[in-house]
Design a protein around this motif. Structure first.
Motif, PDB file in Angstrom:
ATOM      1  N   LEU A   1       3.528  11.420  -6.649  1.00 48.52           N
ATOM      2  CA  LEU A   1       4.006  10.118  -7.113  1.00 48.52           C
ATOM      3  C   LEU A   1       3.614   9.869  -8.573  1.00 48.52           C
ATOM      4  O   LEU A   1       4.435   9.440  -9.389  1.00 48.52           O
TER       5      LEU A   1
ATOM      6  N   PRO B   1       6.477  -4.865  -6.443  1.00 45.24           N
ATOM      7  CA  PRO B   1       7.443  -4.600  -5.365  1.00 45.24           C
ATOM      8  C   PRO B   1       7.477  -3.126  -4.952  1.00 45.24           C
ATOM      9  O   PRO B   1       7.572  -2.808  -3.767  1.00 45.24           O
ATOM     10  N   GLN B   2       7.369  -2.263  -5.957  1.00 46.97           N
ATOM     11  CA  GLN B   2       7.400  -0.816  -5.673  1.00 46.97           C
ATOM     12  C   GLN B   2       6.207  -0.404  -4.802  1.00 46.97           C
ATOM     13  O   GLN B   2       6.362   0.372  -3.838  1.00 46.97           O
TER      14      GLN B   2
ATOM     15  N   VAL C   1       6.807  -1.574  -1.276  1.00 50.01           N
ATOM     16  CA  VAL C   1       7.689  -0.666  -0.520  1.00 50.01           C
ATOM     17  C   VAL C   1       6.893   0.545  -0.036  1.00 50.01           C
ATOM     18  O   VAL C   1       6.970   0.941   1.135  1.00 50.01           O
ATOM     19  N   LEU C   2       6.109   1.125  -0.960  1.00 48.21           N
ATOM     20  CA  LEU C   2       5.319   2.309  -0.600  1.00 48.21           C
ATOM     21  C   LEU C   2       4.420   2.028   0.599  1.00 48.21           C
ATOM     22  O   LEU C   2       4.324   2.834   1.528  1.00 48.21           O
ATOM     23  N   LYS C   3       3.780   0.860   0.564  1.00 46.92           N
ATOM     24  CA  LYS C   3       2.880   0.525   1.673  1.00 46.92           C
ATOM     25  C   LYS C   3       3.659   0.202   2.936  1.00 46.92           C
ATOM     26  O   LYS C   3       3.239   0.568   4.046  1.00 46.92           O
ATOM     27  N   ALA C   4       4.776  -0.497   2.780  1.00 44.12           N
ATOM     28  CA  ALA C   4       5.559  -0.890   3.957  1.00 44.12           C
ATOM     29  C   ALA C   4       6.088   0.332   4.706  1.00 44.12           C
ATOM     30  O   ALA C   4       6.170   0.324   5.932  1.00 44.12           O
ATOM     31  N   ILE C   5       6.435   1.389   3.950  1.00 46.43           N
ATOM     32  CA  ILE C   5       6.997   2.562   4.639  1.00 46.43           C
ATOM     33  C   ILE C   5       5.898   3.517   5.114  1.00 46.43           C
ATOM     34  O   ILE C   5       6.197   4.580   5.643  1.00 46.43           O
ATOM     35  N   GLY C   6       4.642   3.147   4.896  1.00 46.72           N
ATOM     36  CA  GLY C   6       3.583   3.926   5.517  1.00 46.72           C
ATOM     37  C   GLY C   6       2.650   4.671   4.596  1.00 46.72           C
ATOM     38  O   GLY C   6       1.884   5.521   5.053  1.00 46.72           O
ATOM     39  N   SER C   7       2.701   4.367   3.279  1.00 41.82           N
ATOM     40  CA  SER C   7       1.727   4.992   2.372  1.00 41.82           C
ATOM     41  C   SER C   7       0.407   4.264   2.535  1.00 41.82           C
ATOM     42  O   SER C   7       0.367   3.034   2.556  1.00 41.82           O
ATOM     43  N   SER C   8      -0.668   5.012   2.598  1.00 42.78           N
ATOM     44  CA  SER C   8      -1.976   4.389   2.775  1.00 42.78           C
ATOM     45  C   SER C   8      -2.478   3.846   1.438  1.00 42.78           C
ATOM     46  O   SER C   8      -1.986   4.210   0.369  1.00 42.78           O
TER      47      SER C   8
ATOM     48  N   PRO D   1       1.930  -5.634   1.276  1.00 44.04           N
ATOM     49  CA  PRO D   1       3.372  -5.353   1.268  1.00 44.04           C
ATOM     50  C   PRO D   1       4.212  -6.574   1.636  1.00 44.04           C
ATOM     51  O   PRO D   1       5.294  -6.778   1.102  1.00 44.04           O
TER      52      PRO D   1
END
Lengths: 386, 242
Positions: free
Chosen positions: A10, A294-295, A298-305, A379
């Motif tokens: 990333l 916001p970015q 999104v990263l956290k919402a889709i499962g990034s720790s 998120p």
């Protein structure tokens, strides 16, 4: 390890895809680097100019006149003191050192130099790197710092003329350059070395001093049989010889007039430049993180720790800082090529290395707040779902 | 009978506002089976976005249970919820859906990277999915180089690529014109059905209900009506039912 690879992916992708923005940040870091390295180099250069001769002495202790406060210029020792020092048990050798300033006038532009009297083969006389040492007695011979030779195109075998004020009259003396020494700047001036007896004759002196032809050394450089026994030997010397005080090399350097104040000033400048650097870099990364809320959401919402998000920010800051410091280092080198040799810039000192390490640290340090902020982004709020 | 991918039991979410307690979600229960596409509709403030946030494991309920693929969200810590979001949930948002510095392909593949499942076969599957969504010529485009509809389709691909149990979509057509909105939701519905995922779409646009199997209508935090009959759903979508 998986987190590290994800975070690196990333971080690097973002830097590459937004290279214009990150290059700007890197350029700011480069400018801070340029400033910090120049201050460090200036500090090293000034320090060298002041202390080089003393720092390079083949000695562990310096003998001063009592109550001279370890000031070389204030100290005038008796001529027989050096013999007394040599007789002290534990002293390997001792050499008297005589200091004064003069001017080489046989040049298109007169050049001020430190003129030091030293005994050949004794502590105080640096090793000759080209040519030979001068003869003793009143030989009109000199050994010259290579910097003087380089700046003036003087070569071994040349005869130089120096001006010396004797009483109220200017007198001129010819000296043959018989050898070169290296890195022997003293009191901001390049040095020439002459035999003590010659020194006594040609040094600038007042009317009252003209009647004497006995050279009085300013200090004595003492080489110890056991270089680690500085404290014991210092006490022994003071016990056995009257009217003296003894300092190690570090104390001697710190008591060179203006040395501590000058170094303190330079170090303060460096400190504040680094502090400003931390604030500027911190500000840049904080603004960047705010733009990326916001970015990150999104990263956290889709499962990034949080680990991936935080590590990515750290890696990015480190990469950008390294690029900035690299560019800054290159710029510093290029600029340094254009500076005249009279400006005391030294880049090969430990200060430059410390400065580079500190610069590499200030990026992550400055970005610490933004990293914490990134990790704490929720998120739900970032995506305005809550 | 398909498996139950999502089960909500007596769900309550309360907020305190000026000293008063408000139930944004109030005693809601429903199930969604694998391969079923459900719309959650209702006016603003009806609690549908709060419901979606809870289903996405982004918000903790006050009471009640949410089971995704048999796993109870209430029994999970934050680390486990992050893992659940990564593995079991696909998510598309109203906007700011994609990672702006990753291309369409990279955005989709990122979900596989997150799950440690990116390999040659999954890469091919990712490209096929994007092709299916009409984006074969946009694989290397960054989000800023794509239209809103194209971005939404990339987000749909990302939400499905890792075969999650549940796919959640929050107003995915909000910024699209009618034609694009229809295309996006129809494709979404087809993929949900084909891949056997449980899909929930939150929308205020009732016309989008024509592509779903069931409509859950919320009002004041409560589930007030369920439309399961195809005819009723069509009428709702046409605006014949209010």
């Amino acid at each position: 390890m998986k987190n590290f690879f994800l975070a690196s992916y990333l971080a690097i992708k973002e830097v590459i895809r937004n290279r214009g923005r990150f290059l700007l940040v890197a350029l700011v870091i480069a400018l801070i680097t340029l400033l910090v390295l120049f201050i460090a180099a200036l500090g090293e250069g000034l320090a060298n100019g002041n202390r080089q001769y003393v720092a390079n002495l083949d000695a562990q202790l310096i003998v001063f006149l009592e109550k001279s406060d370890f000031s070389i210029s204030s100290s005038r020792l008796e001529t027989n003191t050096v013999k007394s020092v040599r007789r002290v048990d534990g002293v390997a050798d001792a050499g008297a050192i005589y200091t004064s300033s003069t001017e080489i006038v046989s040049l298109p532009e007169p050049l001020k130099v430190s003129m030091l009297g030293a005994e050949p083969g004794r502590p105080g006389m640096p090793p000759v790197i080209a040519g030979r040492e001068f003869r003793g007695g009143e030989a009109r011979e000199a050994v010259m710092d290579r910097n003087v030779a380089l700046r003036t195109d003087i070569e071994i075998g040349d005869v130089i003329q120096i001006r010396s004020t004797q009483g109220t009259e200017d007198e001129f003396f010819d000296l043959e350059v018989v050898g070169l020494v290296e890195g022997q700047s003293y009191f901001f001036q390049p040095t020439i070395f002459v035999p003590p007896a010659t020194w006594e004759i040609i040094r600038p002196q007042s009317q009252s001093e003209l009647t004497s032809d006995t050279p009085y050394p300013n200090i004595i450089a003492v080489k110890l049989a056991d270089p680690l026994q500085t404290e014991t030997m210092s006490a022994r010397l003071v016990d056995e010889i009257s009217n003296i005080e003894v300092a190690n090399i570090e104390t001697t350097i710190n008591n060179i007039p203006g040395y501590s104040a000058q170094q303190g000033t330079v170090q303060t400048q460096g400190f504040f430049t680094l502090l400003i650097g931390i604030l500027v870099i911190g500000g840049f990364f904080q603004i960047q993180i705010l733009q990326k809320v916001p970015q990150i959401g999104v990263l956290k919402a889709i499962g990034s720790s949080n680990g991936v998000v935080g590590l990515s920010a750290v890696i990015q800051i480190i990469v950008v800082t390294m690029i900035g410091v690299g560019i800054g280092g290159g710029l510093t080198y290029l600029f340094s090529l254009g500076f005249p040799p009279t400006i005391p810039l030294v880049f090969n000192g430990s200060r430059s290395l410390i400065a580079v390490i500190l610069l590499l640290v200030i990026g992550p340090l400055g970005g610490m707040v933004s990293i914490i902020y990134a990790v704490r982004i929720e998120p739900l709020k970032a995506l305005r779902l809550g | 009978m398909s498996n139950i991918a999502l089960e909500v039991r007596d769900l309550v979410k309360s907020f305190s506002l000026d000293g008063a307690t408000i139930n944004a979600v109030d005693q809601v229960s429903f199930q969604v089976r694998s391969g079923e596409f459900v719309a959650l509709v209702g006016p603003s403030g009806s609690g549908k976005t709060t419901m979606l946030s809870i289903l996405a494991a982004l918000l903790t309920p006050t009471s009640g249970q949410v089971l995704i693929d048999g796993q109870d969200l209430a029994r999970m810590n934050e680390k486990q919820r992050v893992k659940l979001r990564r593995e079991k949930i696909g998510f598309t948002f109203q906007s700011n859906n994609l990672i702006p510095f990753l291309s369409a392909r990279e955005n989709v593949e990122f979900m596989l990277r997150l799950n440690g499942r990116l390999d040659h076969a999954s890469r091919i599957r990712s490209d096929e999915l994007l092709a299916r969504l009409g984006l074969s010529d946009r694989l290397h485009n960054l989000p800023a180089q794509m239209s809103g509809g194209q971005q939404q389709r990339v987000a749909i691909a990302r939400a499905l690529i890792h075969n999650p149990a549940v796919v959640l979509a929050d107003e995915p057509t909000a910024s699209l014109d009618t034609e694009r909105a229809n295309q996006v939701v129809e494709t979404f519905a087809n993929l949900i059905h084909e891949n056997g995922r449980a899909g929930i779409i939150v929308t205020h646009d009732l016309r989008m209900c024509q592509y779903v199997d069931r409509v859950l209508q919320m009002q004041d935090g409560k589930l007030v009506r369920t439309y399961e009959n195809k005819k009723e759903i069509r009428e709702l979508a046409r605006g014949s039912i209010h």
